[in-house]
Design an enzyme around this catalytic site. Structure first.
Site, PDB file in Angstrom:
ATOM      1  N   ALA A 158       0.883  -1.175   0.000  1.00 18.40           N
ATOM      2  CA  ALA A 158       0.000   0.000   0.000  1.00 18.40           C
ATOM      3  C   ALA A 158       0.921   1.226   0.000  1.00 18.40           C
ATOM      4  O   ALA A 158       2.147   1.077  -0.022  1.00 18.40           O
ATOM      5  CB  ALA A 158      -0.897  -0.029   1.229  1.00 18.40           C
ATOM      6  N   VAL A 159       0.350   2.413   0.054  1.00 18.14           N
ATOM      7  CA  VAL A 159       1.180   3.605  -0.173  1.00 18.14           C
ATOM      8  C   VAL A 159       2.366   3.713   0.789  1.00 18.14           C
ATOM      9  O   VAL A 159       3.493   3.980   0.371  1.00 18.14           O
ATOM     10  CB  VAL A 159       0.324   4.889  -0.088  1.00 18.14           C
ATOM     11  N   MET A 160       2.122   3.504   2.087  1.00 18.19           N
ATOM     12  CA  MET A 160       3.224   3.647   3.054  1.00 18.19           C
ATOM     13  C   MET A 160       4.342   2.637   2.753  1.00 18.19           C
ATOM     14  O   MET A 160       5.521   2.988   2.764  1.00 18.19           O
ATOM     15  CB  MET A 160       2.716   3.428   4.490  1.00 18.19           C
ATOM     16  N   HIS A 172       3.599  10.220  20.364  1.00 19.14           N
ATOM     17  CA  HIS A 172       3.711  11.209  19.279  1.00 19.14           C
ATOM     18  C   HIS A 172       2.320  11.502  18.722  1.00 19.14           C
ATOM     19  O   HIS A 172       1.918  12.652  18.532  1.00 19.14           O
ATOM     20  CB  HIS A 172       4.624  10.662  18.166  1.00 19.14           C
ATOM     21  N   ASN A 173       1.557  10.449  18.486  1.00 24.07           N
ATOM     22  CA  ASN A 173       0.228  10.642  17.908  1.00 24.07           C
ATOM     23  C   ASN A 173      -0.729  11.323  18.887  1.00 24.07           C
ATOM     24  O   ASN A 173      -1.560  12.131  18.484  1.00 24.07           O
ATOM     25  CB  ASN A 173      -0.353   9.300  17.451  1.00 24.07           C
ATOM     26  N   LYS A 210       5.898   6.215  19.583  1.00 19.89           N
ATOM     27  CA  LYS A 210       5.096   6.643  18.418  1.00 19.89           C
ATOM     28  C   LYS A 210       3.646   6.904  18.831  1.00 19.89           C
ATOM     29  O   LYS A 210       3.004   7.856  18.368  1.00 19.89           O
ATOM     30  CB  LYS A 210       5.147   5.573  17.318  1.00 19.89           C
ATOM     31  N   HIS A 253     -11.141   5.739  54.138  1.00 21.37           N
ATOM     32  CA  HIS A 253      -9.961   5.580  53.270  1.00 21.37           C
ATOM     33  C   HIS A 253      -8.729   6.277  53.830  1.00 21.37           C
ATOM     34  O   HIS A 253      -7.688   6.252  53.201  1.00 21.37           O
ATOM     35  CB  HIS A 253     -10.281   6.087  51.859  1.00 21.37           C
ATOM     36  N   SER A 292       6.789   7.990  11.490  1.00 18.00           N
ATOM     37  CA  SER A 292       5.889   9.130  11.339  1.00 18.00           C
ATOM     38  C   SER A 292       6.312  10.009  10.191  1.00 18.00           C
ATOM     39  O   SER A 292       7.492  10.158   9.897  1.00 18.00           O
ATOM     40  CB  SER A 292       5.878   9.973  12.616  1.00 18.00           C
ATOM     41  N   ARG A 300     -13.479  10.963  51.187  1.00 20.13           N
ATOM     42  CA  ARG A 300     -13.178   9.529  51.072  1.00 20.13           C
ATOM     43  C   ARG A 300     -13.097   8.896  52.461  1.00 20.13           C
ATOM     44  O   ARG A 300     -13.552   7.778  52.687  1.00 20.13           O
ATOM     45  CB  ARG A 300     -11.858   9.315  50.320  1.00 20.13           C
ATOM     46  N   GLU A 309       0.027  14.772  18.648  1.00 15.40           N
ATOM     47  CA  GLU A 309      -0.501  15.201  17.334  1.00 15.40           C
ATOM     48  C   GLU A 309      -1.999  15.544  17.448  1.00 15.40           C
ATOM     49  O   GLU A 309      -2.463  16.552  16.908  1.00 15.40           O
ATOM     50  CB  GLU A 309      -0.268  14.059  16.338  1.00 15.40           C
ATOM     51  N   TYR A 310      -2.742  14.713  18.177  1.00 19.73           N
ATOM     52  CA  TYR A 310      -4.174  14.980  18.359  1.00 19.73           C
ATOM     53  C   TYR A 310      -4.384  16.334  19.049  1.00 19.73           C
ATOM     54  O   TYR A 310      -5.226  17.135  18.649  1.00 19.73           O
ATOM     55  CB  TYR A 310      -4.811  13.899  19.243  1.00 19.73           C
ATOM     56  N   GLY A 328       3.654  10.419   7.528  1.00 23.04           N
ATOM     57  CA  GLY A 328       2.640  10.205   6.502  1.00 23.04           C
ATOM     58  C   GLY A 328       3.251   9.611   5.239  1.00 23.04           C
ATOM     59  O   GLY A 328       4.402   9.172   5.241  1.00 23.04           O
TER      60      GLY A 328
HETATM   61  C1  6PG Z   1       2.136   9.975  11.481  1.00 21.28           C
HETATM   62  C2  6PG Z   1       0.649   9.947  11.658  1.00 21.28           C
HETATM   63  C3  6PG Z   1       0.110   8.674  11.119  1.00 21.28           C
HETATM   64  C4  6PG Z   1      -1.388   8.691  10.862  1.00 21.28           C
HETATM   65  C5  6PG Z   1      -2.197   8.473  12.088  1.00 21.28           C
HETATM   66  C6  6PG Z   1      -3.413   9.328  12.162  1.00 21.28           C
HETATM   67  O1  6PG Z   1       2.802  10.153  12.483  1.00 21.28           O
HETATM   68  O2  6PG Z   1       2.589   9.828  10.344  1.00 21.28           O
HETATM   69  O3  6PG Z   1       0.312  10.051  13.003  1.00 21.28           O
HETATM   70  O4  6PG Z   1       0.534   7.658  11.961  1.00 21.28           O
HETATM   71  O5  6PG Z   1      -1.778   9.794  10.159  1.00 21.28           O
HETATM   72  O6  6PG Z   1      -2.587   7.135  12.052  1.00 21.28           O
HETATM   73  O7  6PG Z   1      -4.153   8.856  13.203  1.00 21.28           O
HETATM   74  P1  6PG Z   1      -5.714   9.023  13.303  1.00 21.28           P
HETATM   75  O8  6PG Z   1      -6.311   8.340  12.115  1.00 21.28           O
HETATM   76  O9  6PG Z   1      -6.056   8.357  14.571  1.00 21.28           O
HETATM   77  O10 6PG Z   1      -5.971  10.496  13.269  1.00 21.28           O
END
Ligand code: 6PG
Length: 480
Positions: A14-16, A188-189, A185, A453, A131, A447, A192-193, A133
């Site tokens: 797949a792409v990755m 990291h995500n 990782k 407690h 990471s 508590r 990212e959120y 994309g």
């Molecule tokens: C990265 C991204 C990658 C992906 C996530 C998005 O570091 O390259 O985080 O891992 O875009 O899976 O996660 P969600 O689909 O949960 O937003």
């Protein structure tokens, strides 16, 4: 003449996977490739075969045989059951010392399990966070490998070569044993959120203050030239500037306000709960995505009244600067929470993770790459035991300086009826953490009241209980 063998193999086109294989080939490695559906392998060979040396195989056995021993095999398949299925297919064909690297977004607990099972069979298993994309996989991602130090001796040079670089420093380093790479990782995500959610909150505030979408895009573009400089701010400016190909309206206005997720943010929060690490900003960003997609709840709640999300702003420029400062402060808090989880998890799982190394390899290639990460790296290099990034010498004074603006933004959002959960929760975390005395004595007193407690006293050691339903006398329950 025997055919040349591949230096490394990649399963999953797949792409990755195909982009990672191409990246390896671009760096002079001979790359074996395989996909469950052979047509995908053929397509990669047809479209990109000229970019380097690939050996495509239809059967898993031919694929394995085409790789030089000890073999390095990267799995780029869907995390979960597909990873287990692919490993099961590979194992009968491997020889002692061969390395399987899982480059998917796997749960670090699965990685711990797989590593134990696979190493017992005489092979190496390297759970690796990647990471950046699709584009990053091709041009240079940030790479976070776990597994054994021995396997890093073989894999490391190849991974470092294809990773992003800051100067001559690769954005790849050995993170720690078994699940450490996927753990880092995952966090990291999580960050990212939070980064993305606070950007969304910022956009909503700018719009409520009267900026057009184009003006908001331009604001982000300008911010990207300063201390907020980061990939996510950069692409926010680009995304906001994009017109809808169908209507010509700003694309952001026609995208449904429902954010999806694949799970890594949720795992970050689940793990933080288990470790007892408060990651409020990250949690709020996971909940914000969940709420955005909770149609029933949103329909039911649409009857609720409140201010109409319009901000009366006296001085637009100074409000924009307030929001910029609040954004920087909230972002730092989210990083601080994420790094706290790395430090605590690293200790809990016995991985001895270097937080400075995590910051170092996130400076480029990954989605949260940002100017700020160089400062963070320096702080953790100077003090590897740094308990909270917020309190670091280069960060704390700035959080103090930006305090007033941060508070004005949170107040303005609340008064206008604009949800800003990451701005608000980051500020609450900041205030709770810095308070010499917080409100937890009430909880602890309650508590003890209903559940015996016990509580600790501020003046003497030990645990105490009060006879709440009796004579209200105090008993020392334990010495410590
Ligand atoms: C990265 C991204 C990658 C992906 C996530 C998005 O570091 O390259 O985080 O891992 O875009 O899976 O996660 P969600 O689909 O949960 O937003």
């Amino acid at each position: 003449m025997t055919k040349p063998k591949a230096n490394i193999g990649v399963v999953g086109m797949a792409v990755m996977g195909s982009n990672l294989a191409r990246n390896l080939a671009h760096h002079g490695y001979v790359v074996a490739i395989h996909n469950r559906t052979h047509a995908k392998t053929e397509k990669v060979l047809a479209d990109h075969g000229h970019e380097g040396t690939f050996i495509g195989s239809e059967s898993i056995q031919d694929f394995v045989n085409s790789i030089d021993r000890p073999r390095s095999i990267i799995l780029m398949v869907k995390a979960g059951a597909s990873t287990d299925a692919t490993i099961a297919e590979l194992l009968p064909h491997l020889n002692e010392g061969d390395i399987i690297m899982d480059g998917g977004n796997s749960n670090f607990r699965d990685t711990i399990r797989r590593e134990a099972e696979i190493s017992a069979k005489g092979f190496h298993f390297v759970g690796t966070g990647i990471s950046g994309g699709e584009y990053g996989a091709l041009t240079g991602p940030a790479i976070m490998p776990g597994g054994t130090p021995e396997s890093y001796k073989t894999l490391g040079p190849m991974l470092e070569a294809i990773s992003a670089h800051v100067g001559d420093e690769p954005c790849c380093t050995w993170i720690g044993p078994n699940g450490a790479g996927h753990f880092v990782k995952m966090i990291h995500n999580g960050i990212e959120y939070a980064d993305m959610q606070v950007i969304g909150e910022t956009f909503e505030l700018l719009r409520a203050a009267g900026l057009s979408v184009a003006e908001a895009a331009e604001t982000f573009r300008k911010w990207n030239e300063g201390e907020l400089s980061s990939y996510l701010i950069e692409i926010t400016a680009e995304m906001l500037a994009q017109a809808d190909p169908q209507t010509g309206a700003p694309l952001v206005d026609v995208i449904k306000d429902r954010a999806g997720m694949k799970g890594t943010g949720t795992w970050t929060v689940q793990t933080a709960l288990e470790l007892g690490v408060p990651v409020n900003g990250i949690a709020e960003s996971v909940f914000a995505r969940a709420l955005s997609s909770h149609d029933d709840l949103r329909t039911a709640a649409s009857v609720l009244t409140g201010p109409d999300r319009v901000l009366e702003v006296a001085d637009r420029e100074s409000f924009i600067e307030d929001v910029r400062q609040a954004l920087w402060a909230s972002k730092v808090v989210a990083y601080s929470q994420g790094f706290d989880e790395i430090r605590t998890g690293g200790e809990e799982f016995g991985w001895n993770i270097s937080v400075a190394d995590a910051a170092k390899i996130w400076r480029d290639g990954c989605i949260i790459r940002a100017k700020l990460l160089e400062d963070i790296r320096q702080e953790y290099s100077a003090d590897p035991q740094l308990v909270s990034l917020m309190a670091a010498p280069s960060i704390a004074p700035k959080l103090g300086e930006y305090n007033a603006a941060w508070r004005r933004v949170v107040v303005a959002a609340a008064q206008a009826g604009i949800a800003a959960p990451v701005f608000a929760s980051s500020l609450a975390y900041y205030d709770m953490a810095r308070a010499p005395r917080n409100n937890a004595a009430v909880t602890q007193g309650l508590r003890d009241f209903f559940g015996s407690h016990t509580y600790e006293r501020i003046d003497t050691p030990g645990h105490y209980h009060l006879e709440w339903s009796g004579d209200r006398s105090e008993t020392k329950i334990s010495e410590d």
